[in-house]
Design an enzyme around this catalytic site. Structure first.
Site, PDB file in Angstrom:
ATOM      1  N   LYS A 137       0.713  -1.328  -0.042  1.00 28.35           N
ATOM      2  CA  LYS A 137       0.085   0.396  -0.529  1.00 28.35           C
ATOM      3  C   LYS A 137       0.392   1.204  -0.138  1.00 28.35           C
ATOM      4  O   LYS A 137       1.007   1.572   1.089  1.00 28.35           O
ATOM      5  CB  LYS A 137      -0.822   0.149   1.445  1.00 28.35           C
ATOM      6  CG  LYS A 137      -2.624   1.124   1.037  1.00 28.35           C
ATOM      7  CD  LYS A 137      -3.084   0.506   2.096  1.00 28.35           C
ATOM      8  CE  LYS A 137      -4.400   1.374   2.529  1.00 28.35           C
ATOM      9  NZ  LYS A 137      -4.901   2.119   1.446  1.00 28.35           N
TER      10      LYS A 137
HETATM   11  N1  PMP Z   1      -7.947  -1.647  -2.858  1.00 27.41           N
HETATM   12  C1  PMP Z   1      -7.581  -0.042  -2.510  1.00 27.41           C
HETATM   13  C2  PMP Z   1      -6.518   0.165  -3.972  1.00 27.41           C
HETATM   14  C3  PMP Z   1      -7.465   0.204  -1.233  1.00 27.41           C
HETATM   15  O1  PMP Z   1      -6.466   1.343  -1.081  1.00 27.41           O
HETATM   16  C4  PMP Z   1      -8.066  -0.226  -0.655  1.00 27.41           C
HETATM   17  C5  PMP Z   1      -7.832   0.274   1.201  1.00 27.41           C
HETATM   18  N2  PMP Z   1      -7.212   0.164   1.489  1.00 27.41           N
HETATM   19  C6  PMP Z   1      -8.800  -1.054  -0.431  1.00 27.41           C
HETATM   20  C7  PMP Z   1      -8.165  -1.844  -1.725  1.00 27.41           C
HETATM   21  C8  PMP Z   1      -9.377  -2.006   1.164  1.00 27.41           C
HETATM   22  O2  PMP Z   1      -8.123  -2.474   1.391  1.00 27.41           O
HETATM   23  P1  PMP Z   1      -8.923  -2.629   3.284  1.00 27.41           P
HETATM   24  O3  PMP Z   1     -10.104  -3.545   3.343  1.00 27.41           O
HETATM   25  O4  PMP Z   1      -7.819  -3.812   3.602  1.00 27.41           O
HETATM   26  O5  PMP Z   1      -9.335  -1.721   3.789  1.00 27.41           O
END
Ligand code: PMP
Length: 307
Positions: free
Chosen positions: A159
């Site tokens: 991320k």
């Molecule tokens: N895809 C992207 C590109 C994101 O930024 C997020 C948010 N973190 C998600 C998917 C969903 O991830 P999560 O469920 O861990 O928040």
């Protein structure tokens, strides 16, 4: 923030007033997007008078994996980060829904885009946050003209801040076209995810969601919904999804820490299903919200109480 709570952040190894948590304009990560971050929610349950942080350790495991993928120098363990975060939340004395943003960033005041041999730091700040997108009324979406970056361009399972330029382009394009959210296709032209959320479709009672090689971020909420669906005895298949399948789905929903579970009413001006929240989305969403608020004992190992 309410009267008794304090606006605090974790910065340069200490919990400090957020107004003192400031970085220089020369900060390396500010120039190059060389930071990895997380987004974590805490839900306040007034009946239980407690703040429950959702899948805190799992979020920090992903953050540490993000640092590893990018080769950021970072030596804190997920368990240490959990402790720091709980201390920060306790001292902040928050009694409302919160969003935590931990960020590991190249903190040196130095030039040259790189990940090796640059000092890093971690900062954590806290925001009050209820809904990020409407979860009840159905979202209008469009397939983005921007392609989701591939793992060999920017590692998709990390991320990483710089990667969010891709999301920002897609989100702005969608909103400027009167939509609420964008849906990315991957480099192969197959469905990937939203600008900051994973995507699920329902066809004939079966849930489908793209696999990790479709350039998705592996969402913690996605993983949560896969487990919830299994427990609800709804069949889920992780597989490639073609763009035109979106248009003929019975239901579509997004998952993510920000978005929580939100349903899609429209894709590229085609109404999905009958234009109402579908029964499978309803079941999953309602169990999800009960779990995060601490009302489902069976899932309480996903919650860390602050008080
Ligand atoms: N895809 C992207 C590109 C994101 O930024 C997020 C948010 N973190 C998600 C998917 C969903 O991830 P999560 O469920 O861990 O928040």
């Amino acid at each position: 923030m309410s009267a008794e709570s304090k606006d605090l952040s974790y910065f340069e190894g200490k919990i400090v007033p957020s107004s003192d948590a400031k970085i220089s304009i020369q900060t390396h990560a500010f120039q190059y997007g060389t930071a990895v971050f997380g987004g974590i929610r805490g839900y306040y349950n007034s009946k239980k008078n407690n703040l429950f942080v959702f899948r805190l350790l799992d979020h920090y495991k992903r953050l540490v994996n993000s640092t590893k993928i990018m080769q950021l120098q970072f030596d804190k363990t997920p368990e240490q980060l959990v402790e720091i975060t709980l201390q920060l939340l306790k001292e902040s004395n928050l009694k409302e829904n919160v969003y935590l943003r931990p960020i590991v960033y190249t903190s040196a005041l130095q030039l040259s885009p790189r990940f090796h041999d640059v000092k890093t730091d971690i900062a954590i700040y806290v925001l009050k946050l209820n809904d990020y997108l409407d979860t009840q009324n159905g979202l209008k979406t469009m397939v983005s003209t921007w392609t989701r970056f591939s793992d060999n361009q920017i590692p998709t399972l990390s991320k990483v801040s710089g990667g969010y330029v891709n999301s920002a382009l897609a989100k702005s394009e969608a909103v400027q076209n009167g939509m609420d959210e964008a849906i990315f296709l991957d480099a192969r032209g197959l469905v990937s995810e939203g600008s900051a959320e994973n995507i699920f479709i329902v066809r004939d009672g079966v849930i489908y969601t793209p696999t990790i090689p479709s350039s998705i971020l592996e969402g913690i909420t996605r993983r949560t919904l896969l487990k919830i669906a299994e427990d609800l005895k709804i069949k889920v298949v992780e597989r490639d999804i073609a763009r035109s399948e979106l248009y003929i789905s019975d239901e579509i929903f997004f998952s993510g820490t920000g978005v929580q579970v939100a349903w899609v009413k429209e894709v590229d001006r085609r109404i999905i299903g009958n234009g109402q929240m579908g029964p499978i989305t309803k079941q999953i969403q309602s169990l999800f919200f009960n779990i995060v608020r601490g009302e489902e004992d069976q899932y309480k190992n996903w919650l860390t109480p602050v008080y």
